[in-house]
Write a protein that holds these residues in place. Structure first.
Motif, PDB file in Angstrom:
ATOM      1  N   VAL A   1       0.755  -1.234  -0.299  1.00  0.00           N
ATOM      2  CA  VAL A   1       0.134   0.042   0.054  1.00  0.00           C
ATOM      3  C   VAL A   1       0.913   1.402   0.027  1.00  0.00           C
ATOM      4  N   GLU A   2       0.775   2.061  -1.133  1.00  0.00           N
ATOM      5  CA  GLU A   2       1.617   3.207  -1.130  1.00  0.00           C
ATOM      6  C   GLU A   2       2.993   3.168  -0.731  1.00  0.00           C
TER       7      GLU A   2
ATOM      8  N   LEU B   1      -6.990   0.778   3.325  1.00  0.00           N
ATOM      9  CA  LEU B   1      -6.397   0.633   2.105  1.00  0.00           C
ATOM     10  C   LEU B   1      -5.619  -0.855   2.233  1.00  0.00           C
TER      11      LEU B   1
ATOM     12  N   ASN C   1      -3.359   0.526  -7.630  1.00  0.00           N
ATOM     13  CA  ASN C   1      -4.310   1.058  -6.537  1.00  0.00           C
ATOM     14  C   ASN C   1      -5.706   1.033  -7.122  1.00  0.00           C
TER      15      ASN C   1
END
Lengths: 497, 115
Positions: free
Chosen positions: A121-122, A186, A344
């Motif tokens: 995630v990110e 997320l 994403n």
């Protein structure tokens, strides 16, 4: 009841979230888990049933070998241990979706246990630990008749179709997911997405959340910041899209915080997620309904997969999704940021299929992440359900490459695709969208524009090629955007040189 | 966790079976969706205790060297190939249903919640 919801940032100042995700995957075997009925749901009612899945007296279940194989492959792909010996158990409850009055499941002896799945995630990797993956059977489908809402509450009676009863399910349960903070929603979404990709790559399920072949329950609790104790959890069901997983976590965090900050205590209960507004509502309180009195299923013998079989199955595992992403990023020449955005947006498969259909990777990325993402967001659906297919995107891009469309016209073609007006070619025909490829009308429009703006014409003649932009703009306007701007520019320069 | 007989569903081997309380019998009745009056509970609790005592006497015979079992025949991996076998027609399936509608089983209003 109106819930007091706390702003997400304030929740994070005061609490640490803990999540647990339970995902049910419906296997795509030919037959049901314990009988030879077709594992097909959705046909005419009670057409795929037999004495075993109807729980008739004397009927004997027999385990589907292919389902066990699929369960082991899912377990291996999740880096799990595979049990050397495990049994099925009866989960006893009174509810007519199982005619036997029990569901055949696994209790404390799952086929697979102690695994993990890494998700990103990110740019940050989270290791989601898998508690267990076990085999069970799906339930029948109840339709509630009467009452005002078509729901259980207030219904007069219920109608049951047992076609789905007995379809093999794998339930995959995580350990508590901690230390995700602001990224909790997320991370939950990324996990379900990664799990879906993994199961899809294994080819053992359709994993269509919208069709119920993959279903997610979200357990969430909050603990005071810095505390190592878990709070009371709620279990949110009906979370049937990736977007909903994220929203359900976010909503429950805000709702729990509202209760805790007002001095209340969270009820341990089942919640129902509502796709329409992203809220949850109370289902049933967890109390003695949880007393399922599990005991070993006496009609089935234990499953003891040999280590040779397990290793054979391990050799059939496909390329892990994480490795596949590294390979695709190299193939496509995406930057880290471009790749992350694509992941994403859940666009990797879509881009891959679009590229396979003939589009350049950057072009495929551009359409999926801009135009189509925007529309999916507006409609509140996942990208895959936005209403256009990779083949259509590739076709639009081919028309751009061939000079039939420009980007502006292509967006109008997408309008038509979303409106279901047919293929890109049909939409171009119907809406009259193709670029003017004949120089004649373009030259006429150029003459008109030059005549209207003689000072500009003078500048161009004087060598100021940039000034041609104003003439190009006028021609584009005159042709309602259906001119190829580059060709117009070229014609202007030729005309004035 | 390893493969093997799980602690939680292994039949518990108790030297002396504790007596079932009236509340426990009420709980069992609730789980079975049987509505029992106080008088019936008074009447049934001792009867259930007699059954438990009988089971306890069997457990007394099996020593710690006798492993608990869930199946009388020591066999594993009895599998079925993933091949479709014809089942019942909706008419056959519904033949014994007390009530039906649109080829579905009709059941009384469900109280409680889906599992």
């Amino acid at each position: 009841m109106t819930e007091t919801l706390i702003d997400f940032d304030e929740v994070l100042e005061k609490f640490d979230p803990a999540m647990g995700l339970e995902v049910h995957v419906e296997l795509n075997t030919n037959t049901k888990m314990f009988c030879g009925c077709p594992a097909v749901f959705g046909g005419a009612p009670n057409t795929n049933v037999c004495p075993t899945c109807l729980g008739l007296p004397g009927a004997m279940p027999a385990v589907n070998a292919k389902a066990v194989e699929s369960a082991i492959r899912i377990g291996l792909a999740l880096n799990c241990e595979i049990a050397e010996w495990c049994r099925f158990a009866r989960k006893n409850y009174f509810y007519p979706d199982m005619p036997k009055n029990f569901q055949t499941s696994q209790y404390d002896e799952p086929i697979a246990f102690e695994g993990y799945l890494d998700v990103e995630v990110e740019g940050e990797t989270f290791r989601i630990e898998i508690e267990r993956a076990h085999m069970e059977e799906d339930t029948g489908k109840a339709t509630h008749v009467g009452g005002s809402t078509g729901r259980i509450q207030g219904a007069d009676y219920s109608l049951i179709d047992y076609n789905r009863a007995g379809i093999p399910l794998i339930e995959i349960v995580t350990k508590p997911i901690l230390n995700t903070g602001a990224k909790a929603p997320l991370v939950a979404k990324a996990y379900v997405s990664a799990l879906r990709d993994l199961v899809k790559a294994l080819g053992v399920s359709d994993v269509r959340m919208d069709q119920g072949s993959m279903r997610c329950d979200v357990n969430l609790s909050l603990a005071p910041k810095g505390s190592d104790k878990l709070g009371t959890r709620s279990e949110t069901k009906n979370v049937n899209s990736l977007r909903s997983v994220e929203r359900a976590v976010r909503y429950e965090m805000s709702r729990h915080a509202g209760i805790l900050l007002s001095g209340g205590s969270v009820l341990q209960e089942t919640r129902h997620f509502h796709e329409s507004d992203g809220t949850t509502s109370s289902g049933r309180e967890k109390s003695d309904a949880e007393d399922y009195r599990y005991f070993p299923e006496p009609d089935l013998v234990p499953v003891a997969p040999s280590r040779e079989w397990v290793e054979e199955l391990r050799a059939t595992l496909p390329e892990p999704p994480a490795e596949r992403r590294v390979r695709l990023q190299a193939d496509w020449g995406f930057t880290d940021l471009e790749m992350r955005d694509a992941i994403n947006a859940d666009a990797i498969d879509l881009i891959e299929e679009t590229v396979a259909a003939g589009a350049a990777p950057q072009a495929a990325r551009k359409w999926w992440l801009s135009e189509i993402s925007r529309r999916a967001n507006e409609a509140g659906v996942d990208l895959v359900d936005a209403g256009v297919s990779p083949a259509q995107v590739a076709e639009v891009q081919k028309l751009i490459d061939a000079g039939t469309l420009n980007d502006k016209l292509a967006r109008q073609v997408f309008d038509g695709l979303f409106a279901g007006e047919g293929t890109p070619a049909e939409i171009i025909e119907k809406r009259g969208l193709a670029l003017v490829s004949d120089d004649g009308p373009l030259l006429a429009a150029i003459e008109d524009a030059l005549a209207a703006q003689p000072d500009i014409a003078e500048k161009i003649r004087g060598g100021n090629v940039k000034a041609a932009g104003a003439i190009v703009g006028a021609v584009m306007k005159a042709t309602r955007g259906q001119a190829d701007a580059a060709r117009v520019q070229q014609l202007i320069v030729e005309r004035l040189s | 966790m390893t493969g093997g007989i799980g602690a939680q569903i292994r039949p518990t081997r108790l030297s002396a079976m504790p007596e079932l309380s009236r509340d426990e019998v009420r709980h069992l009745a609730d789980l079975a969706r049987i509505d029992l009056s106080d008088a019936e509970l008074e009447h049934l609790a001792p009867q259930l205790n007699v059954i438990l005592e009988s089971v306890a006497s069997i457990q007394g015979v099996a020593g710690p060297d006798v492993p608990a079992t869930s199946h009388p025949i020591p066999m594993t991996n009895v599998f079925r190939e993933d091949v479709v076998v014809p089942g019942l027609t909706p008419q056959q399936a519904l033949a014994a249903a007390p009530a039906q509608e649109d080829d579905k089983f009709s059941v009384p209003r469900i109280l409680g919640d889906e599992q």
